[in-house]
Design an enzyme around this catalytic site. Structure first.
Site, short mmCIF file in Angstrom:
data_model
loop_
_atom_site.label_atom_id
_atom_site.label_comp_id
_atom_site.label_asym_id
_atom_site.label_seq_id
_atom_site.Cartn_x
_atom_site.Cartn_y
_atom_site.Cartn_z
N ASP A 35 51.50 -22.83 24.63
CA ASP A 35 52.64 -23.64 25.02
C ASP A 35 51.87 -24.77 25.73
O ASP A 35 50.61 -24.83 26.41
CB ASP A 35 53.33 -23.09 26.07
CG ASP A 35 54.67 -24.08 26.39
OD1 ASP A 35 55.72 -23.54 26.08
OD2 ASP A 35 54.39 -25.09 27.18
N ILE A 36 52.15 -26.07 25.34
CA ILE A 36 51.36 -27.40 25.84
C ILE A 36 51.41 -27.62 27.37
O ILE A 36 50.80 -28.30 27.94
CB ILE A 36 52.16 -28.65 25.17
CG1 ILE A 36 51.22 -29.71 24.98
CG2 ILE A 36 53.51 -29.09 25.66
CD1 ILE A 36 51.31 -30.87 23.90
N ASN A 98 64.83 -18.68 26.07
CA ASN A 98 65.67 -19.66 26.48
C ASN A 98 66.61 -20.06 25.50
O ASN A 98 66.33 -20.39 24.30
CB ASN A 98 65.13 -20.84 27.07
CG ASN A 98 64.25 -20.40 28.29
OD1 ASN A 98 64.36 -19.79 28.95
ND2 ASN A 98 63.21 -21.36 28.44
N HIS A 111 61.94 -19.47 19.20
CA HIS A 111 60.78 -19.62 19.78
C HIS A 111 60.93 -18.29 20.99
O HIS A 111 61.51 -18.50 21.81
CB HIS A 111 59.99 -20.58 20.30
CG HIS A 111 60.64 -21.64 21.22
ND1 HIS A 111 61.69 -22.08 21.04
CD2 HIS A 111 60.70 -21.71 22.70
CE1 HIS A 111 62.28 -22.83 22.07
NE2 HIS A 111 61.60 -22.62 23.02
N HIS A 113 58.80 -17.11 24.29
CA HIS A 113 57.77 -17.43 25.20
C HIS A 113 57.00 -16.16 25.49
O HIS A 113 57.80 -15.00 25.88
CB HIS A 113 58.40 -17.93 26.38
CG HIS A 113 58.88 -19.36 26.44
ND1 HIS A 113 58.19 -20.32 26.82
CD2 HIS A 113 60.21 -19.57 25.96
CE1 HIS A 113 59.12 -21.53 26.76
NE2 HIS A 113 60.23 -20.91 26.10
#
Ligand code: AMP
Ligand code: ZN
Length: 125
Positions: A35-36, A98, A111, A113
């Protein structure tokens, strides 16, 4: 159509190689990258290469692909050494999808996490 690459989707662009990402694992059907904007020492996103807008539509439209994402999330945790270990209370990780803007979803390509490497509060905020 569900599953088809979307020209305006950030994660479809990452799958295509048009946007760079730090990839940590890849399978025939999934991609895992950092993750950025990490929220924990380990924060990796696992995505299906095919486009589904969220986890529920992925599970409904392609249940085997949803299973691929979950299995790869577990493999990421093992690879990143955050998986639960007997006698090591600080280990363990969280898989989060989410779903919906009100729950914090900002990218409309399903996606998972994978978060770990620190204590994780329950319930989450
Ligand atoms: P969500 O808010 O649950 O939809 O998660 C989207 C996640 O994608 C956020 O945690 C962002 O930090 C992350 N993100 C956005 N752009 C990128 C990118 N180019 N590379 C990696 N992660 C990204
Ligand atoms: Zn997409």
């Amino acid at each position: 159509m569900a599953g088809e690459s979307q020209a305006d989707c950030l994660f479809c662009k990452i799958v295509a190689g048009d946007v760079p990402a730090t990839v940590v694992r890849e399978s025939e059907t999934t991609l895992a990258f950092r993750d950025i904007n990490p929220q924990a020492p380990t924060h990796v996103l696992v995505i299906p290469k095919a486009h589904y807008p969220d986890a529920a539509s992925l599970a409904a439209g392609a249940p085997e692909l949803a299973a691929d994402v979950l299995r790869e999330a577990g493999e990421v945790a093992a690879q990143e050494k955050i998986a639960a270990e007997e006698g090591v209370p600080s280990k363990g990780y969280r898989i989060v999808f989410n779903t919906g803007a009100g729950a914090g979803q900002t990218v409309w390509h399903a996606h998972a996490h994978v978060l770990g490497g620190r204590g994780l509060n329950w319930p989450p905020g």
